[in-house]
Design an enzyme around this catalytic site. Structure first.
Site, PDB file in Angstrom:
ATOM      1  N   ASP A 119      29.543  -8.493  24.387  1.00  0.00           N
ATOM      2  CA  ASP A 119      30.538  -8.232  23.270  1.00  0.00           C
ATOM      3  C   ASP A 119      30.338  -8.454  21.913  1.00  0.00           C
ATOM      4  O   ASP A 119      30.069 -10.182  22.330  1.00  0.00           O
ATOM      5  CB  ASP A 119      31.527  -8.511  24.006  1.00  0.00           C
ATOM      6  CG  ASP A 119      32.558  -7.913  22.583  1.00  0.00           C
ATOM      7  OD1 ASP A 119      32.566  -7.838  21.667  1.00  0.00           O
ATOM      8  OD2 ASP A 119      34.067  -7.464  23.207  1.00  0.00           O
TER       9      ASP A 119
ATOM     10  N   ASP B  83      32.790 -10.756  20.228  1.00  0.00           N
ATOM     11  CA  ASP B  83      33.428 -12.298  21.035  1.00  0.00           C
ATOM     12  C   ASP B  83      31.931 -12.693  20.353  1.00  0.00           C
ATOM     13  O   ASP B  83      32.073 -14.740  20.655  1.00  0.00           O
ATOM     14  CB  ASP B  83      33.426 -12.213  22.593  1.00  0.00           C
ATOM     15  CG  ASP B  83      34.898 -11.585  22.808  1.00  0.00           C
ATOM     16  OD1 ASP B  83      35.616 -11.507  22.112  1.00  0.00           O
ATOM     17  OD2 ASP B  83      34.303 -11.022  24.325  1.00  0.00           O
TER      18      ASP B  83
ATOM     19  N   ARG C 164      42.105   1.603  19.512  1.00  0.00           N
ATOM     20  CA  ARG C 164      41.759   2.838  20.159  1.00  0.00           C
ATOM     21  C   ARG C 164      43.378   3.376  20.655  1.00  0.00           C
ATOM     22  O   ARG C 164      44.822   2.054  21.222  1.00  0.00           O
ATOM     23  CB  ARG C 164      41.122   2.808  21.356  1.00  0.00           C
ATOM     24  CG  ARG C 164      40.192   3.679  21.850  1.00  0.00           C
ATOM     25  CD  ARG C 164      39.279   3.521  22.264  1.00  0.00           C
ATOM     26  NE  ARG C 164      39.449   3.081  24.100  1.00  0.00           N
ATOM     27  CZ  ARG C 164      38.966   3.717  24.784  1.00  0.00           C
ATOM     28  NH1 ARG C 164      37.791   4.693  24.690  1.00  0.00           N
ATOM     29  NH2 ARG C 164      38.787   3.719  25.992  1.00  0.00           N
TER      30      ARG C 164
ATOM     31  N   THR D 287      45.490   8.736  24.484  1.00  0.00           N
ATOM     32  CA  THR D 287      44.571  10.008  23.032  1.00  0.00           C
ATOM     33  C   THR D 287      43.096   9.382  23.005  1.00  0.00           C
ATOM     34  O   THR D 287      42.097  10.014  23.326  1.00  0.00           O
ATOM     35  CB  THR D 287      44.835  10.050  21.808  1.00  0.00           C
ATOM     36  OG1 THR D 287      44.627   9.199  20.836  1.00  0.00           O
ATOM     37  CG2 THR D 287      46.137  10.798  21.845  1.00  0.00           C
TER      38      THR D 287
HETATM   39  N1  URA Z   1      31.322  -2.833  21.231  1.00  0.00           N
HETATM   40  C1  URA Z   1      30.264  -3.696  21.539  1.00  0.00           C
HETATM   41  O1  URA Z   1      30.343  -5.260  21.000  1.00  0.00           O
HETATM   42  N2  URA Z   1      28.943  -4.132  22.502  1.00  0.00           N
HETATM   43  C2  URA Z   1      29.012  -2.122  23.127  1.00  0.00           C
HETATM   44  O2  URA Z   1      28.366  -2.775  23.550  1.00  0.00           O
HETATM   45  C3  URA Z   1      28.837  -2.136  22.473  1.00  0.00           C
HETATM   46  C4  URA Z   1      31.199  -1.858  21.770  1.00  0.00           C
END
Ligand code: URA
Length: 208
Positions: free
Chosen positions: A199, A202, A103, A107
């Site tokens: 996540d 992760d 990202r 922007t």
């Molecule tokens: N990416 C993730 O790993 N979890 C989310 O809730 C949103 C994007």
């Protein structure tokens, strides 16, 4: 475009365990693969078969084999890799096309940093893999990249999707089909899906 919520009891059960905060890395990984297999089953329901005569144990047998278009799976780095082997279990002949985006801090737009597409991708059905369809920004960039490469049959497979992300993709690419185990409630201010999974990258890679 159609949004398919794969509402099978096995999927609901496995997703329920996947949401548990204390789940181990290996538990998360295995369940992500299992749900990915079930999503693939749904996402390939419209593949066309053709009759073929083969030699069976007692002579010729007419069987059915998948006809025509081949598949490429398109895991979005890095979390999409956590679904890939589950999908390939179901379609072992599929080629893999990998895409990665970061990202841009100014922007906030996704920028490609890695793209390696299968040969003849324009002749293949593309199955995009990402555990989480959140804001939809990366998915839109992936769809645009695949369309530029000539893909005309694109589907996305997600463990969990947010209404906001779905809305964005439906509006921009009404021809793309979405398969998910759940449409959750909403995104939080940080762009995480609620109740979601946290996540997913992760959790799959054990980096937290
Ligand atoms: N990416 C993730 O790993 N979890 C989310 O809730 C949103 C994007």
């Amino acid at each position: 475009m159609a949004v398919h919520v794969v509402d099978h009891p096995l999927v609901r059960h496995k997703l329920g365990i996947l949401r548990e905060a204390g789940l181990s890395t290996s538990g998360f990984r295995n369940l992500a693969l299992e749900i990915s297999r079930l999503l693939t089953y749904e996402a390939t329901k419209d593949l066309v078969t053709e009759p073929k005569t083969i030699k069976g144990w007692a002579g010729d047998v007419e069987v059915e084999m998948i006809k025509g278009k081949k598949i490429t799976v398109v895991p979005i780095l890095r979390a999409g890799l956590g679904m890939m082997d589950g999908v390939l279990d179901m379609v072992p002949g599929a080629r893999v096309s990998v895409v990665g985006f970061y990202r841009d801090e100014e922007t906030l737009q996704p920028v490609e940093y890695y793209v390696k597409l299968a040969r003849n991708i324009d002749e293949r059905i593309a199955l995009i893999l990402d555990p989480m369809l959140a804001t939809g920004g990366t998915l839109l960039a992936t769809i645009e990249l695949l369309k530029k490469a000539g893909c005309t049959n694109i589907k996305g497979l997600f463990l969990v999707a947010a209404p906001e992300g779905i809305e964005k993709v439906v509006t921009a690419h009404p021809d793309v089909d979405i398969y998910t185990a759940s449409i959750d409630e909403k995104l939080n201010e940080a762009g995480y899906i609620l109740p979601g999974l946290g996540d997913a990258g992760d959790k799959i890679f054990g980096t937290k």
